[in-house]
Write a protein that holds these residues in place. Sequence first.
Motif, short mmCIF file in Angstrom:
data_model
loop_
_atom_site.label_atom_id
_atom_site.label_comp_id
_atom_site.label_asym_id
_atom_site.label_seq_id
_atom_site.Cartn_x
_atom_site.Cartn_y
_atom_site.Cartn_z
N GLY A 58 86.99 -90.97 -8.34
CA GLY A 58 87.09 -89.82 -7.79
C GLY A 58 87.81 -88.82 -8.83
O GLY A 58 88.01 -89.00 -9.89
N THR A 59 88.05 -87.54 -8.33
CA THR A 59 88.78 -86.57 -9.20
C THR A 59 90.33 -87.03 -9.28
O THR A 59 90.81 -88.01 -8.71
CB THR A 59 88.93 -85.28 -8.40
N ARG A 60 90.82 -86.54 -10.44
CA ARG A 60 92.11 -87.03 -10.98
C ARG A 60 93.10 -86.76 -9.65
O ARG A 60 94.06 -87.54 -9.33
CB ARG A 60 92.47 -86.07 -11.99
N GLY A 61 92.77 -85.49 -8.96
CA GLY A 61 93.88 -85.42 -8.01
C GLY A 61 93.70 -86.39 -6.56
O GLY A 61 94.73 -86.75 -6.27
N ASP A 62 92.57 -86.92 -6.64
CA ASP A 62 92.39 -87.98 -5.76
C ASP A 62 92.66 -89.32 -5.90
O ASP A 62 93.41 -90.06 -5.29
CB ASP A 62 90.79 -88.18 -5.29
N ARG A 63 92.79 -89.31 -7.20
CA ARG A 63 93.04 -91.07 -7.89
C ARG A 63 92.53 -91.96 -7.12
O ARG A 63 93.22 -92.73 -6.64
CB ARG A 63 94.47 -90.81 -8.15
N LEU A 64 91.19 -91.85 -6.90
CA LEU A 64 90.40 -93.03 -5.97
C LEU A 64 89.53 -93.54 -6.95
O LEU A 64 88.68 -93.26 -7.72
CB LEU A 64 89.59 -92.24 -4.86
N THR A 65 89.69 -94.96 -6.54
CA THR A 65 88.81 -95.93 -7.33
C THR A 65 88.18 -96.81 -6.46
O THR A 65 88.76 -97.32 -5.74
CB THR A 65 89.78 -96.69 -8.34
N ILE A 77 86.19 -102.68 -2.54
CA ILE A 77 87.68 -102.26 -2.58
C ILE A 77 88.02 -100.81 -2.79
O ILE A 77 87.30 -100.17 -4.09
CB ILE A 77 88.26 -103.09 -3.91
N ARG A 78 88.70 -100.07 -2.19
CA ARG A 78 88.85 -98.78 -2.33
C ARG A 78 90.23 -98.54 -2.57
O ARG A 78 91.18 -99.17 -1.61
CB ARG A 78 88.81 -97.79 -1.12
N LEU A 79 90.73 -98.07 -3.95
CA LEU A 79 92.29 -97.97 -4.31
C LEU A 79 92.53 -96.64 -4.62
O LEU A 79 92.02 -95.89 -5.24
CB LEU A 79 92.27 -98.92 -5.50
N SER A 80 93.83 -96.36 -3.89
CA SER A 80 94.48 -95.05 -4.27
C SER A 80 95.86 -95.52 -4.69
O SER A 80 96.46 -96.63 -4.52
CB SER A 80 94.33 -93.96 -3.19
N ASP A 81 96.66 -94.43 -5.23
CA ASP A 81 98.13 -94.68 -5.31
C ASP A 81 98.99 -95.32 -4.16
O ASP A 81 99.85 -95.98 -4.25
CB ASP A 81 98.62 -93.58 -6.12
N ARG A 97 97.31 -96.56 -1.32
CA ARG A 97 97.06 -97.67 -0.12
C ARG A 97 95.85 -98.48 -0.97
O ARG A 97 95.30 -98.26 -2.01
CB ARG A 97 96.08 -96.87 0.73
N VAL A 98 95.44 -99.56 -0.23
CA VAL A 98 94.70 -100.39 -0.54
C VAL A 98 93.48 -100.67 0.49
O VAL A 98 94.19 -100.89 1.64
CB VAL A 98 94.98 -101.84 -1.08
N GLU A 99 92.38 -100.46 0.38
CA GLU A 99 91.37 -100.34 1.53
C GLU A 99 90.17 -101.75 1.16
O GLU A 99 89.52 -101.40 -0.02
CB GLU A 99 90.81 -99.42 1.71
N LEU A 100 90.03 -102.65 1.90
CA LEU A 100 89.12 -103.65 1.70
C LEU A 100 87.93 -103.60 2.89
O LEU A 100 88.25 -103.51 3.95
CB LEU A 100 89.66 -105.14 1.73
N ILE A 101 86.73 -103.61 2.64
CA ILE A 101 85.50 -103.37 3.28
C ILE A 101 84.89 -104.41 3.18
O ILE A 101 84.11 -104.95 2.01
CB ILE A 101 84.98 -101.99 3.29
N CYS A 102 84.43 -105.36 4.11
CA CYS A 102 83.45 -106.56 3.93
C CYS A 102 82.82 -106.81 5.35
O CYS A 102 83.65 -107.01 6.17
CB CYS A 102 84.32 -107.61 3.41
N LYS A 103 81.64 -107.28 5.54
CA LYS A 103 80.79 -107.61 6.89
C LYS A 103 81.41 -106.41 7.93
O LYS A 103 81.36 -106.90 9.09
CB LYS A 103 81.43 -108.85 7.16
N GLY A 104 81.39 -105.13 7.54
CA GLY A 104 81.68 -103.99 8.66
C GLY A 104 82.96 -104.11 9.17
O GLY A 104 83.36 -103.29 9.85
N GLU A 111 93.05 -101.83 5.82
CA GLU A 111 93.75 -101.02 5.11
C GLU A 111 95.44 -101.41 5.08
O GLU A 111 96.26 -101.85 5.91
CB GLU A 111 93.81 -99.58 5.73
N PHE A 112 96.05 -101.28 3.68
CA PHE A 112 97.32 -101.63 3.54
C PHE A 112 98.03 -100.70 2.74
O PHE A 112 97.23 -100.29 1.85
CB PHE A 112 97.45 -103.00 2.74
N SER A 113 99.04 -100.13 3.13
CA SER A 113 99.90 -99.08 2.30
C SER A 113 100.42 -99.84 1.07
O SER A 113 100.59 -101.11 0.97
CB SER A 113 101.08 -98.68 3.15
N HIS A 114 100.50 -99.11 0.07
CA HIS A 114 101.29 -99.48 -1.12
C HIS A 114 102.63 -100.39 -0.95
O HIS A 114 102.79 -101.44 -1.49
CB HIS A 114 101.55 -98.46 -2.10
N ASP A 115 103.26 -99.77 0.06
CA ASP A 115 104.73 -100.49 0.18
C ASP A 115 104.52 -101.69 0.80
O ASP A 115 105.75 -102.60 0.91
CB ASP A 115 105.64 -99.56 1.03
#
Length: 237
Positions: free
Chosen positions: A8-15, A94-98, A100-107, A111-115
């Motif tokens: 994503g954009t640098r501001g979003d820091r989304l991978t 896998i969707r990663l930002s600074d 949170r971690v988000e995992l999507i599988c089989k619908g 979502e898990f916060s960084h902490d």
Amino acid sequence: MRKGLEQGTRGDRLTVLREPVWRTVCVYLTLALAGAGIGWLVGLLADWLVTLPWAPLQGPAELLASIPAPWLPVAGSVAGLVLGLVAQHEQLVIRLSDDRVELICKGREQEFSHDAVATAFRDGKRLVLIGHDGGELTRQECDLDAGRVADAFAEHGHPWADADPYEDEFRRWVPESPGLPEGANALLKARQKALEKEGPSDDDVRDLREELARLGVVVKDEKRRQFWRTFRQSGPA
């Protein structure tokens, strides 16, 4: 940009990590061609069976032989494409930002916060996230490149380990194993039956893993054998 990586954009820091498009296309083409080949072979087999004075399944064979030649391969191709859709639906994204971690599988989305994540690592073909109490937050089948996944987690500041920090604590489960919380042996027994009958991807196997986690038990599978360890829960089960 590395294959299969969307930034994503640098501001979003989304991978976003997913299977590369070329690999998904190859899966579709392979399954479609295989389906067409099977359809063609089924047509040949049906034509041969109806020429015999007696053969099993002659009724279905006559029905298949009456279908115009192009349609069986076409039906096989469509069936292959449907299998491709199922395979794509089961791929982990896998969707990663600074933060949170988000995992999507089989619908199903998790979502898990960084902490909340104490560490993440690969256990064979599985991605595992561990919480600060030592319990597993999730364990997901992951065919994505291990190096890409590790680099993406590190880039966003999520803790990553090269191996399970609790590996030495696992013990193989046998009926009535000592040291387990009350009720855990019964759940592991039921889970073992489902594991042997349906395999590790079965819904009952997954649901029973979650039930065991509520009792403070982490379980993992190796060749349909269960290994377990306990952890001290930070909150109510």
